[in-house]
Scaffold this motif. Structure first.
Motif, PDB file in Angstrom:
ATOM      1  N   LYS A  29      -6.448  96.474  27.371  1.00  0.00           N
ATOM      2  CA  LYS A  29      -6.442  95.594  28.534  1.00  0.00           C
ATOM      3  C   LYS A  29      -5.367  94.541  28.330  1.00  0.00           C
ATOM      4  O   LYS A  29      -5.270  93.927  27.267  1.00  0.00           O
ATOM      5  CB  LYS A  29      -7.808  94.951  28.705  1.00  0.00           C
ATOM      6  CG  LYS A  29      -7.871  93.943  29.846  1.00  0.00           C
ATOM      7  CD  LYS A  29      -9.216  93.281  29.946  1.00  0.00           C
ATOM      8  CE  LYS A  29      -9.448  92.362  28.780  1.00  0.00           C
ATOM      9  NZ  LYS A  29     -10.591  91.484  28.889  1.00  0.00           N
ATOM     10  N   TYR A  86      -4.022  99.344  37.265  1.00  0.00           N
ATOM     11  CA  TYR A  86      -3.726  97.950  37.598  1.00  0.00           C
ATOM     12  C   TYR A  86      -4.702  97.474  38.662  1.00  0.00           C
ATOM     13  O   TYR A  86      -5.035  98.229  39.586  1.00  0.00           O
ATOM     14  CB  TYR A  86      -2.294  97.849  38.126  1.00  0.00           C
ATOM     15  CG  TYR A  86      -1.898  96.500  38.666  1.00  0.00           C
ATOM     16  CD1 TYR A  86      -1.692  95.420  37.818  1.00  0.00           C
ATOM     17  CD2 TYR A  86      -1.701  96.303  40.029  1.00  0.00           C
ATOM     18  CE1 TYR A  86      -1.306  94.182  38.310  1.00  0.00           C
ATOM     19  CE2 TYR A  86      -1.316  95.067  40.531  1.00  0.00           C
ATOM     20  CZ  TYR A  86      -1.119  94.012  39.673  1.00  0.00           C
ATOM     21  OH  TYR A  86      -0.746  92.794  40.158  1.00  0.00           O
ATOM     22  N   LEU A 113     -11.559  98.438  35.117  1.00  0.00           N
ATOM     23  CA  LEU A 113     -10.818  97.345  35.742  1.00  0.00           C
ATOM     24  C   LEU A 113     -11.688  96.573  36.727  1.00  0.00           C
ATOM     25  O   LEU A 113     -11.639  95.335  36.776  1.00  0.00           O
ATOM     26  CB  LEU A 113      -9.558  97.885  36.429  1.00  0.00           C
ATOM     27  CG  LEU A 113      -8.461  98.374  35.479  1.00  0.00           C
ATOM     28  CD1 LEU A 113      -7.389  99.140  36.237  1.00  0.00           C
ATOM     29  CD2 LEU A 113      -7.844  97.199  34.726  1.00  0.00           C
TER      30      LEU A 113
END
Length: 154
Positions: A29, A86, A113
């Protein structure tokens, strides 16, 4: 008579304790400030056809937006340094973009995410996180429903 909006607004309530995301070995990350923005821009452009700006203009617009916070621009980096995914969120608790590279799909990167984003907003005291998804994008709707997101009126 007007037609339905092309997007649905989905919401995740941040009321229950959220489990800490566990990142698999080999996946790291990072924040957008820790990776070349060109790599993220390339992935966004390949996924969202409406990203017509050159990278420098995209990054300048993003990083100067009043709702931009570098901590809310998370990147999943693969073992070879490639951008695997992303997520970009605004400080108001809105997920602007979520994208996973084709070669990394179905490996829970989107879920990681989103979980990181939920945790960030919960730690900031927000009660919920919202996003918009295209009405015709049934796979994305199913993905978000699996994360506990429900449709709310805009």
């Amino acid at each position: 008579m007007t037609s339905a909006a092309p997007y649905l607004r989905l919401r995740k309530a941040l009321i229950a304790p959220l489990p800490a995301p566990i990142w698999p070995t080999g996946l790291v990350k990072a924040t957008l400030s820790q990776v070349p923005p060109e790599a993220v821009h390339k992935l966004l452009k390949a996924t969202f056809r409406d990203i017509a700006k050159p990278c420098s203009a995209w990054y300048a617009a993003l990083s100067t937006d009043e709702e931009y916070d570098p901590a809310l621009a998370l990147v999943a980096v693969g073992p070879d340094g490639t951008v695997a995914g992303y997520i970009q969120s605004w400080t108001s608790g809105f997920v602007k973009d979520l994208v996973v590279a084709p070669e990394y799909r179905r490996q829970n990167i989107g879920t990681l995410l989103m979980a990181e984003t939920f945790a960030l907003f919960a730690a900031r005291g927000l009660s919920h996180v919202d996003l918009k998804v295209e009405r015709k994008n049934k796979p994305a709707q199913k993905f978000y429903a699996g994360l506990g997101m429900i449709e709310v009126l805009d």
